[in-house]
Design a protein around this motif. Structure first.
Motif, PDB file in Angstrom:
ATOM      1  N   LEU A 184      75.279 -16.901  81.363  1.00  0.00           N
ATOM      2  CA  LEU A 184      75.872 -15.648  80.892  1.00  0.00           C
ATOM      3  C   LEU A 184      77.086 -15.273  81.731  1.00  0.00           C
ATOM      4  CD1 LEU A 184      75.767 -13.177  79.038  1.00  0.00           C
ATOM      5  CD2 LEU A 184      74.265 -12.079  80.708  1.00  0.00           C
ATOM      6  N   LYS A 185      76.990 -15.470  83.051  1.00  0.00           N
ATOM      7  CA  LYS A 185      78.126 -15.170  83.912  1.00  0.00           C
ATOM      8  C   LYS A 185      79.329 -16.032  83.550  1.00  0.00           C
ATOM      9  CE  LYS A 185      75.666 -13.424  87.991  1.00  0.00           C
ATOM     10  NZ  LYS A 185      75.352 -13.665  89.429  1.00  0.00           N
ATOM     11  N   LYS A 186      79.078 -17.325  83.278  1.00  0.00           N
ATOM     12  CA  LYS A 186      80.179 -18.210  82.917  1.00  0.00           C
ATOM     13  C   LYS A 186      80.781 -17.821  81.566  1.00  0.00           C
ATOM     14  CE  LYS A 186      79.942 -20.378  86.651  1.00  0.00           C
ATOM     15  NZ  LYS A 186      81.010 -20.135  87.654  1.00  0.00           N
ATOM     16  N   ILE A 187      79.895 -17.409  80.662  1.00  0.00           N
ATOM     17  CA  ILE A 187      80.400 -16.962  79.359  1.00  0.00           C
ATOM     18  C   ILE A 187      81.259 -15.709  79.515  1.00  0.00           C
ATOM     19  CG2 ILE A 187      79.722 -16.007  77.123  1.00  0.00           C
ATOM     20  CD1 ILE A 187      77.298 -17.860  77.187  1.00  0.00           C
ATOM     21  N   MET A 188      80.800 -14.749  80.327  1.00  0.00           N
ATOM     22  CA  MET A 188      81.571 -13.517  80.541  1.00  0.00           C
ATOM     23  C   MET A 188      82.898 -13.815  81.224  1.00  0.00           C
ATOM     24  SD  MET A 188      79.965 -11.164  79.063  1.00  0.00           S
ATOM     25  CE  MET A 188      81.125  -9.913  79.592  1.00  0.00           C
ATOM     26  N   ASN A 189      82.869 -14.755  82.165  1.00  0.00           N
ATOM     27  CA  ASN A 189      84.116 -15.157  82.817  1.00  0.00           C
ATOM     28  C   ASN A 189      85.088 -15.738  81.797  1.00  0.00           C
ATOM     29  OD1 ASN A 189      85.976 -15.762  84.844  1.00  0.00           O
ATOM     30  ND2 ASN A 189      85.061 -17.770  85.222  1.00  0.00           N
ATOM     31  N   LEU A 190      84.535 -16.580  80.901  1.00  0.00           N
ATOM     32  CA  LEU A 190      85.367 -17.145  79.847  1.00  0.00           C
ATOM     33  C   LEU A 190      85.928 -16.056  78.938  1.00  0.00           C
ATOM     34  CD1 LEU A 190      86.389 -19.497  78.058  1.00  0.00           C
ATOM     35  CD2 LEU A 190      84.142 -19.481  76.942  1.00  0.00           C
ATOM     36  N   VAL A 191      85.065 -15.118  78.543  1.00  0.00           N
ATOM     37  CA  VAL A 191      85.490 -14.047  77.639  1.00  0.00           C
ATOM     38  C   VAL A 191      86.573 -13.186  78.284  1.00  0.00           C
ATOM     39  CG1 VAL A 191      84.739 -11.922  76.490  1.00  0.00           C
ATOM     40  CG2 VAL A 191      83.326 -13.977  76.359  1.00  0.00           C
ATOM     41  N   PHE A 192      86.406 -12.817  79.557  1.00  0.00           N
ATOM     42  CA  PHE A 192      87.397 -11.972  80.228  1.00  0.00           C
ATOM     43  C   PHE A 192      88.744 -12.690  80.341  1.00  0.00           C
ATOM     44  CE2 PHE A 192      83.741  -9.524  82.121  1.00  0.00           C
ATOM     45  CZ  PHE A 192      84.062  -8.332  81.499  1.00  0.00           C
ATOM     46  N   GLN A 193      88.717 -13.976  80.613  1.00  0.00           N
ATOM     47  CA  GLN A 193      89.976 -14.718  80.687  1.00  0.00           C
ATOM     48  C   GLN A 193      90.633 -14.815  79.312  1.00  0.00           C
ATOM     49  OE1 GLN A 193      90.395 -18.255  83.038  1.00  0.00           O
ATOM     50  NE2 GLN A 193      88.518 -17.849  84.188  1.00  0.00           N
ATOM     51  N   VAL A 194      89.808 -15.088  78.302  1.00  0.00           N
ATOM     52  CA  VAL A 194      90.346 -15.155  76.937  1.00  0.00           C
ATOM     53  C   VAL A 194      90.950 -13.812  76.538  1.00  0.00           C
ATOM     54  CG1 VAL A 194      89.726 -15.397  74.501  1.00  0.00           C
ATOM     55  CG2 VAL A 194      88.844 -17.026  76.175  1.00  0.00           C
ATOM     56  N   CYS A 195      90.230 -12.719  76.811  1.00  0.00           N
ATOM     57  CA  CYS A 195      90.722 -11.378  76.459  1.00  0.00           C
ATOM     58  C   CYS A 195      91.990 -11.032  77.224  1.00  0.00           C
ATOM     59  CB  CYS A 195      89.638 -10.344  76.730  1.00  0.00           C
ATOM     60  SG  CYS A 195      88.266 -10.388  75.552  1.00  0.00           S
ATOM     61  N   MET A 196      92.072 -11.480  78.483  1.00  0.00           N
ATOM     62  CA  MET A 196      93.265 -11.180  79.278  1.00  0.00           C
ATOM     63  C   MET A 196      94.504 -11.819  78.654  1.00  0.00           C
ATOM     64  SD  MET A 196      93.932 -11.971  83.314  1.00  0.00           S
ATOM     65  CE  MET A 196      93.843 -13.754  83.040  1.00  0.00           C
ATOM     66  N   TYR A 197      94.394 -13.090  78.271  1.00  0.00           N
ATOM     67  CA  TYR A 197      95.542 -13.754  77.654  1.00  0.00           C
ATOM     68  C   TYR A 197      95.782 -13.250  76.234  1.00  0.00           C
ATOM     69  CZ  TYR A 197      95.681 -17.067  81.535  1.00  0.00           C
ATOM     70  OH  TYR A 197      95.809 -17.626  82.773  1.00  0.00           O
ATOM     71  N   PHE A 198      94.702 -12.996  75.515  1.00  0.00           N
ATOM     72  CA  PHE A 198      94.851 -12.518  74.143  1.00  0.00           C
ATOM     73  C   PHE A 198      95.386 -11.086  74.095  1.00  0.00           C
ATOM     74  CE2 PHE A 198      92.155 -15.392  71.231  1.00  0.00           C
ATOM     75  CZ  PHE A 198      92.711 -16.512  71.829  1.00  0.00           C
ATOM     76  N   THR A 199      95.184 -10.335  75.180  1.00  0.00           N
ATOM     77  CA  THR A 199      95.765  -8.986  75.246  1.00  0.00           C
ATOM     78  C   THR A 199      97.282  -9.059  75.229  1.00  0.00           C
ATOM     79  OG1 THR A 199      93.866  -8.100  76.432  1.00  0.00           O
ATOM     80  CG2 THR A 199      95.915  -6.875  76.605  1.00  0.00           C
TER      81      THR A 199
END
Length: 353
Positions: A184-199
């Motif tokens: 879950l931590k790795k998934i959240m890390n992935l999601v936050f990075q994706v959201c940062m670039y997608f922002t």
């Protein structure tokens, strides 16, 4: 060129377009906010979801070890329990994702609800319009955005997985709770990075949608003039109406001239008609006034109706310039006008008071 759309949209056009449901918004902004909010909700609710799934698996595995054969009444019961588990685990996240999507869309559109947007547009069924849309600038931008998103997602996944691949394979040897938290931590890390670039992509898309919307709303100078005519009325028609109003006002004013007590003139340029009723008025009233040709007409009508005409250049000019129609004359002229009225009343055997 006259037909070139170079003018900014007027408030009326913006209002009309808004009624039609034509407003700009960025779907990427909605996607980023919904994605980030959903996974934050997942992180907060994970302990509850984990316990629910764990208890459900324990219960079902227990059934598998103790029940030799499922009856007709057991299947609906087990299906109902599985449905409750899915609802309990997934429904809060789905509701929050929907709520965030509605809020993100509402903020951009100022919570617009346009019923006209739901009406079917038969022009959309035209294949020629579809072909034009396929090769439009908007379609090209959407294609480029899709390519950029895929590249960004691939790069992020590669950078995360290349360093964590060995550890992820070891999770099968870990305790279920520990491995689940780790994943879950790795998934959240992935999601936050994706959201940062997608922002960043969403911000660029938002400004592009705004620019495209403003460009689409632009008007030609002829359209602005036509809209002004619709709002304010045709200038030629308005001019004719004003001329008719002035003519009617002059006609009413000329009808009041025979009721005047005295006409004061200068001698051809200005003429003012005064009337004084001691029982009703505090001071003489100006019931008609004119300049040049209109002044001559006032004098002519007065003479035809036996109204006294007196020549006094400064008095005529002063009253004409300082007194509105149907208003009392200024106090500075009381004395002079009173002397004139006394003379007029003596001639007609009337009293001033």
């Amino acid at each position: 060129m006259a037909g070139e759309k170079t003018e900014k949209a007027t408030p009326k056009k913006r209002k009309d377009q808004r009624k039609e449901g034509n407003v700009f918004q960025s779907k990427d902004v909605v996607t980023v906010i919904s994605l980030l909010g959903s996974f934050c909700c997942l992180q907060l609710l994970f302990p509850m979801i984990y316990r629910t799934l764990r208890d459900c698996l324990i219960q079902f595995i227990g059934y598998a070890g103790t029940v030799e054969e499922l009856g007709q009444g057991d299947v609906p019961k087990l299906g109902f329990q599985a449905g409750l588990v899915i609802i309990k685990g997934a429904l809060p996240i789905l509701l929050i994702a929907c709520a965030l999507a509605v809020i993100a869309t509402g903020i951009q559109t100022r919570f617009l609800f346009a019923s006209k947007a739901f009406k079917p547009k038969f022009s959309n069924l035209n294949p020629l319009n579809g072909i034009k849309n396929m090769f439009s600038l908007k379609s090209l931008v959407e294609l480029l955005k899709g390519i950029v998103k895929i590249i960004l997602l691939g790069v992020i996944l590669f950078n995360i997985l290349k360093g964590e691949l060995f550890r992820l394979t070891n999770t099968m040897y870990m305790d279920l709770g520990v491995s689940t938290v780790y994943v879950l931590k790795k998934i959240m890390n992935l999601v936050f990075q994706v959201c940062m670039y997608f922002t960043a992509v969403a911000a660029l898309d938002y400004f592009y949608q705004w620019w495209s919307y403003e460009k689409k709303l632009k008007m030609s100078k002829d359209e602005v003039k036509e809209e002004y005519k619709q709002l304010e009325g045709n200038p030629e028609i308005k001019g004719r109406i004003k001329d008719m109003q002035r003519q009617r006002a002059r006609s009413r004013m000329m009808q009041a001239v025979p009721e005047a007590d005295v006409i004061i003139r200068n001698p051809t340029h200005y003429a003012v008609a005064l009337k004084y009723d001691p029982n009703r008025d505090n001071a003489p009233h100006l019931i008609a006034k004119g300049q040049d040709e209109l002044a001559l007409r006032i004098v002519k009508v007065a003479e035809e109706h036996d109204v006294t005409v007196i020549e006094n250049k400064p008095l005529a000019r002063g009253i004409y310039a300082s007194t509105p129609l149907n208003a009392e004359i200024p106090g500075e002229y009381y004395g002079v006008v009173a002397e004139i009225l006394v003379q007029v009343y003596k001639l007609k055997n009337r009293k001033l008071v």
